[in-house]
Design an enzyme around this catalytic site. Structure first.
Site, PDB file in Angstrom:
ATOM      1  N   CYS A 114       0.838  -1.207   0.000  1.00 31.02           N
ATOM      2  CA  CYS A 114       0.000   0.000   0.000  1.00 31.02           C
ATOM      3  C   CYS A 114       0.872   1.255   0.000  1.00 31.02           C
ATOM      4  O   CYS A 114       1.400   1.639  -1.028  1.00 31.02           O
ATOM      5  CB  CYS A 114      -0.981  -0.032   1.157  1.00 31.02           C
ATOM      6  SG  CYS A 114      -2.328   1.177   0.956  1.00 31.02           S
ATOM      7  N   HIS A 214      -3.556  -4.816   0.602  1.00 35.31           N
ATOM      8  CA  HIS A 214      -3.064  -5.240   1.917  1.00 35.31           C
ATOM      9  C   HIS A 214      -3.077  -6.772   2.030  1.00 35.31           C
ATOM     10  O   HIS A 214      -4.013  -7.355   2.579  1.00 35.31           O
ATOM     11  CB  HIS A 214      -3.930  -4.628   3.021  1.00 35.31           C
ATOM     12  CG  HIS A 214      -3.661  -3.181   3.242  1.00 35.31           C
ATOM     13  ND1 HIS A 214      -2.718  -2.733   4.133  1.00 35.31           N
ATOM     14  CD2 HIS A 214      -4.197  -2.082   2.652  1.00 35.31           C
ATOM     15  CE1 HIS A 214      -2.692  -1.403   4.110  1.00 35.31           C
ATOM     16  NE2 HIS A 214      -3.579  -0.983   3.211  1.00 35.31           N
ATOM     17  N   GLU A 216      -1.493  -8.598   4.009  1.00 32.81           N
ATOM     18  CA  GLU A 216      -1.461  -9.025   5.417  1.00 32.81           C
ATOM     19  C   GLU A 216      -2.857  -9.228   5.987  1.00 32.81           C
ATOM     20  O   GLU A 216      -3.023  -9.887   7.026  1.00 32.81           O
ATOM     21  CB  GLU A 216      -0.673  -8.014   6.258  1.00 32.81           C
ATOM     22  CG  GLU A 216      -1.415  -6.760   6.659  1.00 32.81           C
ATOM     23  CD  GLU A 216      -1.524  -5.712   5.561  1.00 32.81           C
ATOM     24  OE1 GLU A 216      -2.094  -4.631   5.823  1.00 32.81           O
ATOM     25  OE2 GLU A 216      -1.039  -5.974   4.440  1.00 32.81           O
TER      26      GLU A 216
END
Length: 238
Positions: A114, A214, A216
């Site tokens: 990001c 993202h 994660e």
């Protein structure tokens, strides 16, 4: 030998028991994803980006992840900030730009997430769309309220990213900015179904990938983290 991945981290006001003061913090989801690949991690909070400090840090790690966070200061790419932009964080901007440039110089395996994609583009001379809703007419990439949006990322055939995630992947988005002018040295590796740039590969690096989304936030899919760690492990072996 266990691979060591450096994670850029925030310096934020944080409450810890009786204390409420600036502290180095990072959402645990990032480190969980690194640990989930079998690697170890170290946090890299902002500090003065002297040549020696940057060199010592990069020489000590096997791979670098520049994480998400606040908007990059628009003045760094020659523009006045949009009213919707976050307040500038020059400490983090300067530190992460230095880390990214040093990683590219060393061919140190790199993953931008990001803000990390945006830092990469700005570090190499590119620009950003400061407020996507002004361009695409919707907030599909950032609902606000800490709610991640699902969006498609369509990869470019033959790109490094395509070899990792395939030709299309549904991703978790939370951004109101995106790459505008692509910096020299970067190749677009994925776009949205609206042509917004979703990822780039770093030309000439053994492993240099940055994504606008993202990963994660999808802990059941560690392919990007695993690819970074594999590249770091291969570099370490040599």
């Amino acid at each position: 030998m266990t691979v060591l991945i450096g994670l850029s981290s925030y310096m934020e006001q944080a409450a810890m028991g009786l204390w409420d003061r600036p502290a180095a913090v990072l959402p645990r989801v990032y480190s969980d994803c690194v640990v989930g690949t079998g690697a170890a991690f170290v946090a890299l909070p902002p500090q003065p980006p002297t040549l020696d400090a940057v060199s010592r840090v990069l020489d000590a790690i096997d791979g670098l992840i520049v994480t998400g966070g606040k908007d990059v200061d628009a003045r760094l790419y020659g523009q006045e900030p949009h009213p919707e932009n976050d307040a500038p964080r020059p400490d983090r901007d300067q530190w992460e730009i230095a880390l990214v440039r040093g990683a590219i110089e060393r061919d140190l395996p790199f993953l931008g997430i990001c803000r990390g994609l945006q830092i990469l583009n700005v570090a190499l001379g590119g620009t950003l769309i400061q407020h996507l809703p002004d361009v695409i007419g919707s907030n599909r990439y950032s609902y606000g309220g800490a709610v991640f949006a699902d969006n498609p990322a369509i990869t470019e055939p033959g790109s490094r990213l395509a070899s990792i995630v395939g030709d299309r992947v549904t991703v978790k988005s939370y951004h109101h900015q995106a790459i505008d002018r692509v910096a020299d040295g970067l190749t677009v590796s994925a776009r949205g179904d609206d042509a917004v740039i979703q990822a780039v590969d770093v030309d000439g690096m053994t492993f240099g990938v940055a994504v606008q989304w993202h990963p994660e936030e999808s802990p059941d899919d560690l392919r990007l983290f695993a690819a970074l760690v594999d590249a770091a492990d291969a570099r370490l072996a040599h």
